[in-house]
Design an enzyme around this catalytic site. Structure first.
Site, PDB file in Angstrom:
ATOM      1  N   GLU A  18       0.829  -1.217   0.000  1.00 10.47           N
ATOM      2  CA  GLU A  18       0.000   0.000   0.000  1.00 10.47           C
ATOM      3  C   GLU A  18       0.859   1.260   0.000  1.00 10.47           C
ATOM      4  O   GLU A  18       2.058   1.222   0.229  1.00 10.47           O
ATOM      5  CB  GLU A  18      -0.853   0.027   1.275  1.00 10.47           C
ATOM      6  CG  GLU A  18      -2.212  -0.624   1.128  1.00 10.47           C
ATOM      7  CD  GLU A  18      -3.198   0.251   0.372  1.00 10.47           C
ATOM      8  OE1 GLU A  18      -2.804   1.358  -0.062  1.00 10.47           O
ATOM      9  OE2 GLU A  18      -4.342  -0.170   0.208  1.00 10.47           O
ATOM     10  N   ARG A  99      -7.822   1.008  13.105  1.00  4.24           N
ATOM     11  CA  ARG A  99      -6.440   1.257  12.675  1.00  4.24           C
ATOM     12  C   ARG A  99      -6.411   2.313  11.584  1.00  4.24           C
ATOM     13  O   ARG A  99      -7.417   2.553  10.914  1.00  4.24           O
ATOM     14  CB  ARG A  99      -5.783  -0.031  12.177  1.00  4.24           C
ATOM     15  CG  ARG A  99      -6.334  -0.575  10.849  1.00  4.24           C
ATOM     16  CD  ARG A  99      -5.353  -1.563  10.263  1.00  4.24           C
ATOM     17  NE  ARG A  99      -5.850  -2.259   9.083  1.00  4.24           N
ATOM     18  CZ  ARG A  99      -5.761  -1.790   7.837  1.00  4.24           C
ATOM     19  NH1 ARG A  99      -5.272  -0.587   7.609  1.00  4.24           N
ATOM     20  NH2 ARG A  99      -6.214  -2.500   6.817  1.00  4.24           N
ATOM     21  N   ASN A 101      -5.551   3.731   8.001  1.00  2.00           N
ATOM     22  CA  ASN A 101      -5.457   3.184   6.654  1.00  2.00           C
ATOM     23  C   ASN A 101      -4.714   4.221   5.810  1.00  2.00           C
ATOM     24  O   ASN A 101      -3.727   4.777   6.255  1.00  2.00           O
ATOM     25  CB  ASN A 101      -6.857   2.818   6.146  1.00  2.00           C
ATOM     26  CG  ASN A 101      -6.799   1.807   5.026  1.00  2.00           C
ATOM     27  OD1 ASN A 101      -5.978   0.904   5.066  1.00  2.00           O
ATOM     28  ND2 ASN A 101      -7.626   1.964   4.022  1.00  2.00           N
ATOM     29  N   ASN A 147      -9.796   5.683   2.282  1.00  2.00           N
ATOM     30  CA  ASN A 147      -8.752   5.339   1.322  1.00  2.00           C
ATOM     31  C   ASN A 147      -8.213   6.563   0.592  1.00  2.00           C
ATOM     32  O   ASN A 147      -7.825   7.530   1.222  1.00  2.00           O
ATOM     33  CB  ASN A 147      -9.260   4.231   0.392  1.00  2.00           C
ATOM     34  CG  ASN A 147      -8.651   2.891   0.787  1.00  2.00           C
ATOM     35  OD1 ASN A 147      -7.458   2.807   1.035  1.00  2.00           O
ATOM     36  ND2 ASN A 147      -9.466   1.858   0.866  1.00  2.00           N
ATOM     37  N   ASP A 193      -9.679   2.301  -4.465  1.00  2.00           N
ATOM     38  CA  ASP A 193      -8.813   2.171  -3.288  1.00  2.00           C
ATOM     39  C   ASP A 193      -7.914   3.409  -3.206  1.00  2.00           C
ATOM     40  O   ASP A 193      -8.423   4.522  -3.080  1.00  2.00           O
ATOM     41  CB  ASP A 193      -8.045   0.841  -3.400  1.00  2.00           C
ATOM     42  CG  ASP A 193      -7.427   0.407  -2.094  1.00  2.00           C
ATOM     43  OD1 ASP A 193      -7.058   1.262  -1.282  1.00  2.00           O
ATOM     44  OD2 ASP A 193      -7.278  -0.808  -1.865  1.00  2.00           O
TER      45      ASP A 193
HETATM   46 CA    CA Z   1      -5.924   1.304   0.614  1.00  2.81          CA
END
Ligand code: CA
Length: 296
Positions: A18, A99, A101, A147, A193
């Site tokens: 990521e 958490r 991201n 995201n 995303d």
């Molecule tokens: Ca992501």
């Protein structure tokens, strides 16, 4: 529509690769589920990883020599030279099971960092704005999977993705304040995303479950291009030098048969897309408390 392909740069088999960020010839990225911060030196091809004590949602270089990281303990300062991590702050609404991201910095160097429930329970995430003294202010509530973030070249619009909505939303952006939320892009082939913006103001959007990256004009919503990636869950992208787009993806949740069908899952990919990233990107976190520590 323009069809493009991606080549695998590093078959590293990340679990959940990521947050790529290209700075000074190096690509920083994270493997969230393995609690790793990575740095790929493109000239040597060497990828170095540091393991943190908990899952790390993002790692973004700052105006100092360290990075700002979002972990399960909170927001921290990570020094790649010594490998040390100091947790600086936790948002006031923090609780176990949440958490960090994806995150990104705005043109003024403020950090925008989103959260999610580890079990993806709807509406449990928040998008925070973190100033140069590490004060975190909630800006968008009831997010499910926070995201992608990006700012228009003129800095007047912020784009944002809450993945299950299958939309990219836009906000008017002025002096760090947001207003006028509206939908500008809808995605049918997968879940949007991570994303980044190019010099023409178009969005490159990673498609989780969509085997690629889509380019959309947020002014019309129209799709302009698609990059095919031989991995189902594509997570994020960023511009590197020239017209190179770096792409991360996941190998998480693959069955043994799925791994055979997607041998490059979790690898780092690169595509030439015929357009550069915006000048002045990426925006680094302006950490004024750190500046004070090293140069009183
Ligand atoms: Ca992501």
């Amino acid at each position: 529509m323009n069809h493009l392909t991606a080549e695998c740069l590093l078959p590293v088999a990340a679990n959940l690769g990521e947050g790529p960020c290209w700075v000074d010839g190096r690509l920083w990225w994270v493997d969230i589920e393995r609690c790793e911060v990575h740095r790929l030196d493109l000239a040597s091809g060497r990828d170095h990883a540091w393991t943190l004590p908990s899952r790390v949602g993002f790692a973004i270089p700052t105006t100092g020599s360290h990075l700002v990281v979002g972990t399960e303990e909170g927001l921290g300062r990570f020094d790649p030279g010594s490998g040390s991590l100091i947790v600086i702050t936790r948002p006031s609404s923090w609780r176990p099971g949440i958490r960090f991201n994806d995150a990104k910095c705005d043109p003024a160097g403020r950090l925008w960092a989103g959260t999610m429930a580890c079990d993806e329970q709807p509406g449990c995430g928040t998008l925070y704005r973190v100033d140069s003294h590490w004060q975190a202010k909630p800006m968008v509530h009831q997010i499910t999977v926070s995201n992608g973030l990006a700012w228009s070249p003129d800095g007047g619009t912020m784009y944002y993705i809450d993945s299950p909505s299958r939309r990219v939303d836009a906000f008017d952006f002025r002096d760090g304040e947001i207003s006028g939320r509206r939908s500008v892009v809808e995605i049918a082939d997968g879940f949007p995303d991570g994303m980044c913006l190019d010099a023409r103001g178009n969005l490159w959007i990673a498609l989780w479950g969509g085997w690629g990256v889509a380019c959309h004009d947020p002014r019309t919503g129209k799709r302009l291009a698609r990059i095919d990636v031989p991995v189902e869950c594509v997570t994020s992208c960023c511009f590197g030098p020239d017209d190179e787009l770096f792409i991360t993806c996941a190998s998480r949740d693959l069955t043994p048969a799925g791994r055979l069908r997607q041998p490059l899952a979790g690898g780092l990919f690169r595509a030439r897309v015929g357009v550069h990233g915006p000048p002045g990107e990426p925006h680094l976190f302006r950490d004024e408390s750190a500046t004070a520590l090293v140069s009183p």
